[in-house]
Motif scaffolding. Structure first.
Motif, PDB file in Angstrom:
ATOM      1  N   LEU A 104      -6.951   2.405   4.951  1.00  0.00           N
ATOM      2  CA  LEU A 104      -7.032   1.566   3.750  1.00  0.00           C
ATOM      3  C   LEU A 104      -6.721   0.109   4.091  1.00  0.00           C
ATOM      4  O   LEU A 104      -7.319  -0.807   3.530  1.00  0.00           O
ATOM      5  CB  LEU A 104      -6.064   2.083   2.684  1.00  0.00           C
ATOM      6  CG  LEU A 104      -6.341   3.503   2.158  1.00  0.00           C
ATOM      7  CD1 LEU A 104      -5.324   3.864   1.094  1.00  0.00           C
ATOM      8  CD2 LEU A 104      -7.760   3.626   1.621  1.00  0.00           C
ATOM      9  N   ARG A 105      -5.791  -0.093   5.011  1.00  0.00           N
ATOM     10  CA  ARG A 105      -5.502  -1.458   5.471  1.00  0.00           C
ATOM     11  C   ARG A 105      -6.726  -2.067   6.148  1.00  0.00           C
ATOM     12  O   ARG A 105      -7.101  -3.215   5.885  1.00  0.00           O
ATOM     13  CB  ARG A 105      -4.331  -1.431   6.452  1.00  0.00           C
ATOM     14  CG  ARG A 105      -4.021  -2.775   7.114  1.00  0.00           C
ATOM     15  CD  ARG A 105      -3.308  -2.575   8.435  1.00  0.00           C
ATOM     16  NE  ARG A 105      -4.168  -1.884   9.404  1.00  0.00           N
ATOM     17  CZ  ARG A 105      -3.732  -1.379  10.563  1.00  0.00           C
ATOM     18  NH1 ARG A 105      -2.449  -1.456  10.867  1.00  0.00           N
ATOM     19  NH2 ARG A 105      -4.568  -0.784  11.380  1.00  0.00           N
ATOM     20  N   ASP A 106      -7.350  -1.281   7.024  1.00  0.00           N
ATOM     21  CA  ASP A 106      -8.528  -1.783   7.737  1.00  0.00           C
ATOM     22  C   ASP A 106      -9.691  -2.049   6.791  1.00  0.00           C
ATOM     23  O   ASP A 106     -10.525  -2.922   7.061  1.00  0.00           O
ATOM     24  CB  ASP A 106      -8.952  -0.781   8.809  1.00  0.00           C
ATOM     25  CG  ASP A 106      -7.932  -0.664   9.928  1.00  0.00           C
ATOM     26  OD1 ASP A 106      -7.069  -1.557  10.026  1.00  0.00           O
ATOM     27  OD2 ASP A 106      -7.989   0.319  10.693  1.00  0.00           O
ATOM     28  N   LEU A 107      -9.759  -1.290   5.701  1.00  0.00           N
ATOM     29  CA  LEU A 107     -10.795  -1.528   4.702  1.00  0.00           C
ATOM     30  C   LEU A 107     -10.705  -2.954   4.171  1.00  0.00           C
ATOM     31  O   LEU A 107     -11.722  -3.635   4.008  1.00  0.00           O
ATOM     32  CB  LEU A 107     -10.635  -0.527   3.555  1.00  0.00           C
ATOM     33  CG  LEU A 107     -11.472  -0.762   2.294  1.00  0.00           C
ATOM     34  CD1 LEU A 107     -12.939  -0.498   2.586  1.00  0.00           C
ATOM     35  CD2 LEU A 107     -10.983   0.133   1.157  1.00  0.00           C
ATOM     36  N   ASP A 120      -6.065  10.577  -0.289  1.00  0.00           N
ATOM     37  CA  ASP A 120      -6.803  11.431   0.636  1.00  0.00           C
ATOM     38  C   ASP A 120      -7.219  10.678   1.897  1.00  0.00           C
ATOM     39  O   ASP A 120      -7.966  11.208   2.721  1.00  0.00           O
ATOM     40  CB  ASP A 120      -8.047  12.004  -0.049  1.00  0.00           C
ATOM     41  CG  ASP A 120      -8.973  10.912  -0.578  1.00  0.00           C
ATOM     42  OD1 ASP A 120      -8.488   9.793  -0.848  1.00  0.00           O
ATOM     43  OD2 ASP A 120     -10.186  11.178  -0.736  1.00  0.00           O
ATOM     44  N   MET A 121      -6.743   9.429   2.047  1.00  0.00           N
ATOM     45  CA  MET A 121      -7.067   8.627   3.220  1.00  0.00           C
ATOM     46  C   MET A 121      -5.772   8.061   3.810  1.00  0.00           C
ATOM     47  O   MET A 121      -4.842   7.730   3.070  1.00  0.00           O
ATOM     48  CB  MET A 121      -7.999   7.460   2.858  1.00  0.00           C
ATOM     49  CG  MET A 121      -9.363   7.878   2.350  1.00  0.00           C
ATOM     50  SD  MET A 121     -10.344   8.619   3.674  1.00  0.00           S
ATOM     51  CE  MET A 121     -11.770   9.195   2.728  1.00  0.00           C
ATOM     52  N   PRO A 122      -5.689   7.927   5.140  1.00  0.00           N
ATOM     53  CA  PRO A 122      -4.480   7.338   5.741  1.00  0.00           C
ATOM     54  C   PRO A 122      -4.339   5.864   5.383  1.00  0.00           C
ATOM     55  O   PRO A 122      -5.331   5.158   5.199  1.00  0.00           O
ATOM     56  CB  PRO A 122      -4.696   7.534   7.250  1.00  0.00           C
ATOM     57  CG  PRO A 122      -6.175   7.697   7.411  1.00  0.00           C
ATOM     58  CD  PRO A 122      -6.674   8.350   6.156  1.00  0.00           C
ATOM     59  N   LEU A 123      -3.094   5.420   5.283  1.00  0.00           N
ATOM     60  CA  LEU A 123      -2.840   4.029   4.906  1.00  0.00           C
ATOM     61  C   LEU A 123      -3.455   3.055   5.908  1.00  0.00           C
ATOM     62  O   LEU A 123      -3.917   1.978   5.531  1.00  0.00           O
ATOM     63  CB  LEU A 123      -1.328   3.786   4.805  1.00  0.00           C
ATOM     64  CG  LEU A 123      -0.609   4.460   3.633  1.00  0.00           C
ATOM     65  CD1 LEU A 123       0.879   4.179   3.719  1.00  0.00           C
ATOM     66  CD2 LEU A 123      -1.166   3.973   2.306  1.00  0.00           C
ATOM     67  N   LEU A 127       0.827  -1.207   0.000  1.00  0.00           N
ATOM     68  CA  LEU A 127       0.000   0.000   0.000  1.00  0.00           C
ATOM     69  C   LEU A 127       0.859   1.253   0.000  1.00  0.00           C
ATOM     70  O   LEU A 127       0.579   2.218  -0.728  1.00  0.00           O
ATOM     71  CB  LEU A 127      -0.923   0.004   1.219  1.00  0.00           C
ATOM     72  CG  LEU A 127      -2.195  -0.832   1.167  1.00  0.00           C
ATOM     73  CD1 LEU A 127      -2.913  -0.762   2.512  1.00  0.00           C
ATOM     74  CD2 LEU A 127      -3.120  -0.378   0.041  1.00  0.00           C
ATOM     75  N   ALA A 128       1.909   1.255   0.825  1.00  0.00           N
ATOM     76  CA  ALA A 128       2.771   2.428   0.926  1.00  0.00           C
ATOM     77  C   ALA A 128       3.466   2.713  -0.408  1.00  0.00           C
ATOM     78  O   ALA A 128       3.572   3.881  -0.830  1.00  0.00           O
ATOM     79  CB  ALA A 128       3.807   2.226   2.034  1.00  0.00           C
ATOM     80  N   MET A 151      -9.194   3.035  -5.466  1.00  0.00           N
ATOM     81  CA  MET A 151      -8.828   3.849  -6.638  1.00  0.00           C
ATOM     82  C   MET A 151      -8.899   5.331  -6.302  1.00  0.00           C
ATOM     83  O   MET A 151      -9.756   5.765  -5.533  1.00  0.00           O
ATOM     84  CB  MET A 151      -9.769   3.536  -7.808  1.00  0.00           C
ATOM     85  CG  MET A 151      -9.567   2.158  -8.408  1.00  0.00           C
ATOM     86  SD  MET A 151     -10.745   1.846  -9.754  1.00  0.00           S
ATOM     87  CE  MET A 151     -10.241   3.108 -10.926  1.00  0.00           C
ATOM     88  N   PRO A 152      -7.991   6.129  -6.878  1.00  0.00           N
ATOM     89  CA  PRO A 152      -8.030   7.580  -6.630  1.00  0.00           C
ATOM     90  C   PRO A 152      -9.364   8.159  -7.077  1.00  0.00           C
ATOM     91  O   PRO A 152      -9.892   7.784  -8.133  1.00  0.00           O
ATOM     92  CB  PRO A 152      -6.876   8.116  -7.489  1.00  0.00           C
ATOM     93  CG  PRO A 152      -5.971   6.948  -7.694  1.00  0.00           C
ATOM     94  CD  PRO A 152      -6.864   5.741  -7.736  1.00  0.00           C
ATOM     95  N   PRO A 153      -9.956   9.052  -6.283  1.00  0.00           N
ATOM     96  CA  PRO A 153     -11.233   9.653  -6.686  1.00  0.00           C
ATOM     97  C   PRO A 153     -11.065  10.519  -7.924  1.00  0.00           C
ATOM     98  O   PRO A 153     -10.006  11.106  -8.161  1.00  0.00           O
ATOM     99  CB  PRO A 153     -11.630  10.492  -5.465  1.00  0.00           C
ATOM    100  CG  PRO A 153     -10.340  10.763  -4.755  1.00  0.00           C
ATOM    101  CD  PRO A 153      -9.473   9.563  -4.996  1.00  0.00           C
TER     102      PRO A 153
END
Length: 240
Positions: free
Chosen positions: A163-166, A157-160, A145-146, A203-205
């Protein structure tokens, strides 16, 4: 973290005995959970006396800790080896999701129940070990992810951590449902559905004006097609 072993096996025979104990313990904990498992049954399955268990482990909790650590070591090594070889973040996501579901629902369903259920309530020592094992287990995906984040391949626009928890949060609900219902979902179909859903969120917005730009492009395309048809009719009028 609690002390895992009271006596370190030094001879080949001692190491074989410990390996047999750990294999039997994994089987018993997977089948019965932490609370119902007994050191007597573990010793019986390993073909040793119950006293032998306490030669190498202070008690049932320490034995369970070692079983969980060994299991996490195995599945973490697989991720650490596989993910760097994959070409992009989307294929890495697909691998992580399918491997996670396959490992916990098929190959390690009993261990999954132990870790998600009774293992978390077996005391602070065991809970701390599970938390540390999970941090190491998700580290390879966090590294992916990083790297993707640095390259601008996923949303920034979101912390990693979110995104991991997603990813793991979505899969944990599937795992809990499977344990509760005692019914395993189709792994390949579930993995594909989860990947589609998660990827759309990673994906990037689109830019704020992207929607209007797309509509304008569609309107221009419609006008171009209309004009082309009009010219075609002028050149080749329809037969009466």
């Amino acid at each position: 973290m609690p002390t895992l072993q009271r006596t370190t096996p030094r001879s080949a025979k001692s190491r074989q005995r410990v390996d047999a104990l750990l294999a039997a313990a994994r089987s018993v904990f997977s089948e019965l959970g932490f609370q119902r498992a007994t050191t007597a049954l573990i010793a019986e399955r390993a073909g040793v006396s119950e006293a032998t268990v306490f030669t190498y482990f202070p008690g049932k909790r320490e034995l369970c800790v070692q079983v969980i650590k060994d299991w996490y070591d195995e599945i973490t090594r697989d991720l650490e080896a596989a993910l760097p070889r994959l070409p992009d973040i989307q294929s890495q996501l697909s691998y992580v999701v399918r491997a996670h579901l396959l490992t916990l629902l098929a190959d390690g369903s009993g261990m999954c129940a132990l870790v998600l259920g009774e293992g978390r309530t077996a005391g602070p020592g065991l809970s701390d070990v599970i938390a540390e094992c999970q941090r190491r287990y998700v580290a390879p995906w966090m590294a992916c992810l990083a790297q993707a984040h640095a390259r601008g391949e996923i949303r920034q626009d979101m912390p990693l951590r979110l995104l991991r928890d997603l990813v793991y949060g979505a899969m944990e609900h599937v795992l809990w449902d499977s344990i509760t219902d005692r019914k395993r979902p189709p792994i390949d179909d579930t993995a594909q559905q989860l990947c589609t859903l998660i990827w759309s969120a990673l994906m990037p917005p689109l830019p704020a004006d992207a929607h209007h730009t797309s509509l304008a492009a569609l309107a221009r395309f419609k006008d171009d097609v209309t004009e082309a048809l009009r010219r075609l009719e002028q050149r080749d009028p329809p037969c009466p």
